[in-house]
Design a protein around this motif. Structure first.
Motif, short mmCIF file in Angstrom:
data_model
loop_
_atom_site.label_atom_id
_atom_site.label_comp_id
_atom_site.label_asym_id
_atom_site.label_seq_id
_atom_site.Cartn_x
_atom_site.Cartn_y
_atom_site.Cartn_z
N LEU A 5 0.86 -1.17 0.00
CA LEU A 5 0.00 0.00 0.00
C LEU A 5 0.90 1.22 0.00
O LEU A 5 1.64 1.46 0.96
CB LEU A 5 -0.90 0.02 1.24
CG LEU A 5 -1.70 1.32 1.45
CD1 LEU A 5 -2.66 1.57 0.30
CD2 LEU A 5 -2.44 1.28 2.79
N VAL A 25 -1.32 -1.29 -4.36
CA VAL A 25 -2.30 -0.20 -4.34
C VAL A 25 -1.60 1.13 -4.12
O VAL A 25 -0.80 1.28 -3.19
CB VAL A 25 -3.34 -0.41 -3.22
CG1 VAL A 25 -4.40 0.70 -3.25
CG2 VAL A 25 -4.01 -1.78 -3.34
N TYR A 26 -1.92 2.09 -4.98
CA TYR A 26 -1.44 3.47 -4.84
C TYR A 26 -2.61 4.30 -4.34
O TYR A 26 -3.63 4.41 -5.02
CB TYR A 26 -0.94 3.97 -6.19
CG TYR A 26 -0.39 5.38 -6.19
CD1 TYR A 26 0.33 5.89 -5.12
CD2 TYR A 26 -0.56 6.20 -7.30
CE1 TYR A 26 0.85 7.17 -5.15
CE2 TYR A 26 -0.03 7.48 -7.34
CZ TYR A 26 0.67 7.97 -6.26
OH TYR A 26 1.18 9.24 -6.29
N SER A 27 -2.48 4.88 -3.17
CA SER A 27 -3.57 5.61 -2.54
C SER A 27 -3.33 7.11 -2.61
O SER A 27 -2.27 7.61 -2.24
CB SER A 27 -3.73 5.18 -1.07
OG SER A 27 -4.77 5.91 -0.45
N ALA A 41 -3.08 -0.90 -8.84
CA ALA A 41 -4.41 -0.34 -8.60
C ALA A 41 -4.27 1.06 -7.98
O ALA A 41 -3.28 1.36 -7.32
CB ALA A 41 -5.20 -1.25 -7.67
N VAL A 42 -5.26 1.91 -8.21
CA VAL A 42 -5.27 3.27 -7.65
C VAL A 42 -6.56 3.45 -6.87
O VAL A 42 -7.66 3.16 -7.37
CB VAL A 42 -5.16 4.34 -8.75
CG1 VAL A 42 -5.22 5.74 -8.14
CG2 VAL A 42 -3.89 4.16 -9.56
N ARG A 43 -6.45 3.91 -5.62
CA ARG A 43 -7.63 4.25 -4.83
C ARG A 43 -7.54 5.73 -4.48
O ARG A 43 -6.46 6.29 -4.33
CB ARG A 43 -7.75 3.41 -3.56
CG ARG A 43 -6.72 3.74 -2.48
CD ARG A 43 -6.96 2.99 -1.18
NE ARG A 43 -8.24 3.27 -0.58
CZ ARG A 43 -8.51 4.33 0.17
NH1 ARG A 43 -7.57 5.24 0.39
NH2 ARG A 43 -9.69 4.50 0.69
N VAL A 44 -8.71 6.36 -4.37
CA VAL A 44 -8.77 7.79 -4.10
C VAL A 44 -9.65 8.03 -2.90
O VAL A 44 -10.74 7.46 -2.78
CB VAL A 44 -9.33 8.55 -5.32
CG1 VAL A 44 -9.43 10.04 -5.02
CG2 VAL A 44 -8.45 8.32 -6.55
N PHE A 47 -9.08 7.19 4.53
CA PHE A 47 -9.33 5.89 5.12
C PHE A 47 -10.23 5.97 6.35
O PHE A 47 -10.72 4.95 6.83
CB PHE A 47 -8.01 5.23 5.55
CG PHE A 47 -7.13 4.83 4.41
CD1 PHE A 47 -7.26 3.57 3.82
CD2 PHE A 47 -6.17 5.69 3.92
CE1 PHE A 47 -6.44 3.18 2.77
CE2 PHE A 47 -5.34 5.31 2.87
CZ PHE A 47 -5.48 4.07 2.29
N TYR A 56 -8.42 -1.34 6.57
CA TYR A 56 -8.14 -1.54 5.15
C TYR A 56 -6.94 -2.46 4.97
O TYR A 56 -6.96 -3.38 4.13
CB TYR A 56 -7.87 -0.19 4.48
CG TYR A 56 -7.57 -0.30 3.00
CD1 TYR A 56 -8.59 -0.26 2.06
CD2 TYR A 56 -6.25 -0.45 2.55
CE1 TYR A 56 -8.31 -0.38 0.69
CE2 TYR A 56 -5.96 -0.56 1.20
CZ TYR A 56 -7.00 -0.53 0.28
OH TYR A 56 -6.72 -0.65 -1.05
N GLU A 60 -7.50 -6.00 3.06
CA GLU A 60 -6.89 -6.14 1.74
C GLU A 60 -5.63 -7.00 1.74
O GLU A 60 -5.03 -7.20 0.70
CB GLU A 60 -6.56 -4.76 1.16
CG GLU A 60 -7.78 -3.88 0.91
CD GLU A 60 -8.70 -4.48 -0.14
OE1 GLU A 60 -8.17 -5.09 -1.10
OE2 GLU A 60 -9.93 -4.33 -0.02
#
Length: 240
Positions: A5, A25-27, A41-44, A47, A56, A60
């Protein structure tokens, strides 16, 4: 393989994200442009504090947290360190070194907005490079000042301020032209470090302008700290 992450939003973080794998994952907080060409994957979005980040991480199956946020994103860094501790998942951090004063610099370090405005009292045409924060204070501009605020956000100009929507890196030639055109008499900045926005300091030095710097926040201890992206990537690849 360990699922990563990556907490980002900086140019350094984007360099790391380009080396991640599809399962990583890139947050992002969602304040700037969201990249759509990454292998991971990219999440925006947030948290929900350290507890939300911990949930999370567990849900995950995250095995490593990398904090590559901005040096002034102290709350996110604190949340990452706390979530790492509670889940017993390692946390690595990219700690970009601060800029150091050079001969001819006139740096004035302040701790908060109140001290900053006091330090600006003698000046008329400050250039703010603090991000969005000055936008919340446009109705507080002293009668003798006209502000220039450079940030990522588009915002309408006012009779007392001009908003310069721009994203670095900024070149030395471009900064020289901007300073000459607008006649700034002081620069206001975070001590962000790195080369992307450092040119303004060289121009301020050449023009004998003072620089008001917001002091860096104290960041939490983590399992490993890196000053260079290359060193972090090497450690990441060796750990696979």
């Amino acid at each position: 393989m360990t699922r990563v992450l990556l907490l980002g939003g900086t140019g350094d973080a984007l360099r790391i994200a380009r080396e991640l794998r599809p399962g990583d994952v890139y947050s992002l907080a969602g304040l700037g442009k969201v990249p759509d060409d990454l292998p991971c994957a990219v999440r925006v979005g947030g948290f929900g504090g350290s507890e939300g980040m911990a949930r999370y991480i567990e849900h995950e199956g995250i095995g490593l947290v990398i904090d590559a946020t901005h040096p002034y994103a102290a709350q996110i860094s604190a949340n990452a360190a706390q979530a790492s501790c509670s889940t017993r998942v390692p946390c690595w951090a990219l700690r970009r070194p601060a800029w150091q004063p050079q001969a001819g610099d006139d740096w004035r370090v302040v701790n908060d907005w109140s001290e900053l405005t006091d330090a600006l009292a003698p000046f008329r045409r400050p250039l703010f490079t603090l991000g969005r924060e000055p936008l919340a204070h446009l109705d507080e501009i002293p009668a003798h000042q006209f502000w220039f605020v450079r940030c990522l956000d588009s915002h309408p100009d006012t009779t007392r301020a001009r908003i310069l929507a721009a994203r670095g890196p900024f070149t030395l030639e471009g900064e020289r032209a901007l300073f000459a055109l607008q006649g700034f008499d002081v620069v206001v900045s975070k001590n962000s470090g790195g080369s992307a926005t450092e040119a303004k300091l060289e121009v301020a030095r050449d023009r004998h302008l003072p620089v008001v710097l917001l002091r860096r926040p104290q960041l939490p201890a983590v399992d490993r700290e890196f000053e260079r992206v290359a060193d972090l990537l090497q450690a990441l690849h060796l750990s696979d």
